[in-house]
Motif scaffolding. Structure first.
Motif, PDB file in Angstrom:
ATOM      1  N   ALA A  92       0.842  -1.188   0.000  1.00  0.00           N
ATOM      2  CA  ALA A  92       0.000   0.000   0.000  1.00  0.00           C
ATOM      3  C   ALA A  92       0.880   1.243   0.000  1.00  0.00           C
ATOM      4  O   ALA A  92       1.774   1.383   0.841  1.00  0.00           O
ATOM      5  N   PHE A  93       0.617   2.151  -0.942  1.00  0.00           N
ATOM      6  CA  PHE A  93       1.430   3.358  -1.078  1.00  0.00           C
ATOM      7  C   PHE A  93       0.666   4.571  -0.574  1.00  0.00           C
ATOM      8  O   PHE A  93      -0.482   4.809  -0.960  1.00  0.00           O
ATOM      9  N   GLN A  94       1.324   5.333   0.276  1.00  0.00           N
ATOM     10  CA  GLN A  94       0.777   6.601   0.765  1.00  0.00           C
ATOM     11  C   GLN A  94       1.650   7.730   0.239  1.00  0.00           C
ATOM     12  O   GLN A  94       2.871   7.686   0.333  1.00  0.00           O
ATOM     13  N   ARG A  95       0.994   8.753  -0.284  1.00  0.00           N
ATOM     14  CA  ARG A  95       1.718   9.864  -0.919  1.00  0.00           C
ATOM     15  C   ARG A  95       2.276  10.855   0.086  1.00  0.00           C
ATOM     16  O   ARG A  95       3.381  11.373  -0.092  1.00  0.00           O
ATOM     17  N   ASN A  96       1.510  11.143   1.129  1.00  0.00           N
ATOM     18  CA  ASN A  96       1.940  12.180   2.070  1.00  0.00           C
ATOM     19  C   ASN A  96       1.463  11.844   3.490  1.00  0.00           C
ATOM     20  O   ASN A  96       0.266  11.821   3.742  1.00  0.00           O
ATOM     21  N   PRO A  97       2.424  11.583   4.423  1.00  0.00           N
ATOM     22  CA  PRO A  97       3.859  11.429   4.188  1.00  0.00           C
ATOM     23  C   PRO A  97       4.131  10.159   3.387  1.00  0.00           C
ATOM     24  O   PRO A  97       3.454   9.144   3.561  1.00  0.00           O
ATOM     25  N   MET A  98       5.126  10.233   2.516  1.00  0.00           N
ATOM     26  CA  MET A  98       5.385   9.184   1.539  1.00  0.00           C
ATOM     27  C   MET A  98       5.957   7.927   2.191  1.00  0.00           C
ATOM     28  O   MET A  98       6.967   7.979   2.885  1.00  0.00           O
ATOM     29  N   LYS A  99       5.283   6.796   1.955  1.00  0.00           N
ATOM     30  CA  LYS A  99       5.801   5.520   2.424  1.00  0.00           C
ATOM     31  C   LYS A  99       5.073   4.384   1.740  1.00  0.00           C
ATOM     32  O   LYS A  99       3.957   4.535   1.215  1.00  0.00           O
ATOM     33  N   LEU A 100       5.713   3.206   1.757  1.00  0.00           N
ATOM     34  CA  LEU A 100       5.179   1.986   1.184  1.00  0.00           C
ATOM     35  C   LEU A 100       5.053   0.976   2.315  1.00  0.00           C
ATOM     36  O   LEU A 100       6.040   0.624   2.959  1.00  0.00           O
ATOM     37  N   VAL A 101       3.822   0.532   2.582  1.00  0.00           N
ATOM     38  CA  VAL A 101       3.551  -0.368   3.700  1.00  0.00           C
ATOM     39  C   VAL A 101       3.271  -1.767   3.173  1.00  0.00           C
ATOM     40  O   VAL A 101       2.402  -1.965   2.319  1.00  0.00           O
ATOM     41  N   PHE A 102       4.007  -2.752   3.680  1.00  0.00           N
ATOM     42  CA  PHE A 102       3.852  -4.154   3.292  1.00  0.00           C
ATOM     43  C   PHE A 102       3.066  -4.890   4.374  1.00  0.00           C
ATOM     44  O   PHE A 102       3.413  -4.814   5.553  1.00  0.00           O
ATOM     45  N   THR A 103       2.020  -5.600   3.954  1.00  0.00           N
ATOM     46  CA  THR A 103       1.261  -6.434   4.889  1.00  0.00           C
ATOM     47  C   THR A 103       0.986  -7.785   4.243  1.00  0.00           C
ATOM     48  O   THR A 103       1.128  -7.959   3.025  1.00  0.00           O
ATOM     49  N   GLY A 104       0.573  -8.735   5.043  1.00  0.00           N
ATOM     50  CA  GLY A 104       0.068  -9.986   4.514  1.00  0.00           C
ATOM     51  C   GLY A 104      -1.388  -9.805   4.123  1.00  0.00           C
ATOM     52  O   GLY A 104      -2.010  -8.780   4.426  1.00  0.00           O
TER      53      GLY A 104
END
Length: 374
Positions: free
Chosen positions: A115-127
């Motif tokens: 899942a990508f969030q633009r602001n604040p920018m980050k990429l979250v990995f989940t099962g």
């Protein structure tokens, strides 16, 4: 016979100035039965009537590896199993590790959800069970996550539109430059020189500025490292190779444009003011999909009795097929480009608006007419 043969051939021109092929599609596709109507056969329907979740404004619907469905909604990231039963809400609201405020885009790789969030920018990995695995901050600006690209991710970044230049009372057009980027799963970003401008219309009010997009960046990964891009008002599909940082070819079609007839709906009292966008025609290309290595172009041609016209084009610029695909309930041409609708393989996932205003997510199988019915 010679004239008929030429009508089915794409016109190829190599442009030395741009280092790529310029392709003009023929008037008819190769398939001997163009314009036939395909059927949508309902597989499952998801309603919030059973409880456990509530559809507010579903906006990103994708398939899950087990045949189920993933749906992003306001403060919700919902997974449903292959029978359509609610499984888990994977959204963890907040600003800490694994927590999100808003999901811009997401994709599924094997049994992991990115899942990508633009602001604040980050990429979250989940099962797929929603269990947090890790999070990564890209090392360069990224605006959108577009899809899988080999062992990397296809992404895009855009320049901030110069809204301070909007001064004319009648409003002005602004260009937004989008650049394709490749990103590793550990956040290393590599920018390409492949840039595609989209257009926005903005108008300044006494105490505010309102704007709306005229065109959108549509981009789908294909096979062999290629991607298909549409970003203009006219019928233009561009094939590029991001790994080689190369524009491969531009595909055009002599398309009969569809007049834009704005909906006559008033502004909601106390709500956001609607912007009257000055356009004469709908964008020729409403959506792009990659199906079996080919490009499915969902056009602006809509027939109330048949559905929406879809062209099938090969990455090499061959006009292979065209057919009508029924539209889900509550979907019309004016909202088609923004409507949550995904096609993969021979399956469509779409949000339907029922007569009483209820929202339901439906999975359809796309069925070609039986040979005996042709």
């Amino acid at each position: 016979m010679r004239r008929a043969t030429l009508a089915l051939m794409s016109v190829l021109v190599f442009s030395a100035a741009f280092g790529q092929e310029m392709v003009t599609l023929p008037s008819k596709p190769r398939n001997p039965e163009p314009g036939r109507v395909l059927e949508l056969r309902e597989v499952l329907r998801i309603s919030d009537a059973a409880g456990g979740f509530f559809f507010k404004n579903p906006e990103n619907i994708q398939p899950a590896p087990d045949g189920g469905v993933l749906v992003v909604d306001k403060a919700e990231f919902l997974r449903f199993d292959a029978s359509g039963r609610f499984a888990v809400n994977m959204f963890r609201e907040g600003q800490g590790p694994g927590e999100l405020q808003q999901i811009e885009n997401y994709l599924v790789r094997d049994s992991r959800v990115l899942a990508f969030q633009r602001n604040p920018m980050k990429l979250v990995f989940t099962g797929l069970d929603g269990k947090f695995l890790r999070e990564v901050k890209p090392d360069a600006p990224v605006t959108r996550l577009l899809g899988r690209y080999g062992d990397r991710l296809l992404a895009a970044g855009n320049a901030v539109p110069a809204i301070d230049k909007v001064q004319k009372p009648e409003g002005e057009f602004l260009d937004i430059a989008w650049t394709l980027k490749l990103m590793s799963e550990d956040g290393r970003v590599e920018a390409t020189s492949l840039t595609y401008p989209t257009r926005m219309f903005a108008k300044r009010l006494p105490n505010a500025l309102i704007a709306d997009n005229m065109t959108f960046l549509l981009c789908v990964p294909l096979e062999d490292g290629l991607v298909a891009v549409a970003h203009e008002e006219g019928y233009v599909v561009k094939i590029a190779d991001p790994a080689k940082d190369t524009a491969v070819r531009t595909i055009r079609r002599d398309y009969r444009r569809v007049r834009y007839d704005p909906e006559k709906s008033a502004d909601v009292a106390g709500g956001a003011r609607r912007l009257a966008v000055p356009r004469d025609y709908h964008n020729d290309i409403q959506k792009l999909f990659a199906v079996d290595g080919r490009v499915w172009v969902m056009t602006s041609t809509v027939d109330p009795g048949k559905g929406v016209l879809v062209d099938v084009i090969s990455p090499a610029g061959e006009y292979l097929d065209c057919f009508f695909l029924p539209l889900p309930k509550g979907v019309g041409l004016n909202g088609l480009g923004r409507h949550p609708l995904t096609i993969y393989g021979r399956t469509m996932l779409a949000l339907e608006v029922i007569e009483d205003g209820r929202l339901e997510v439906v999975k359809y199988e796309i069925i070609a007419p039986a040979a005996r019915d042709r």
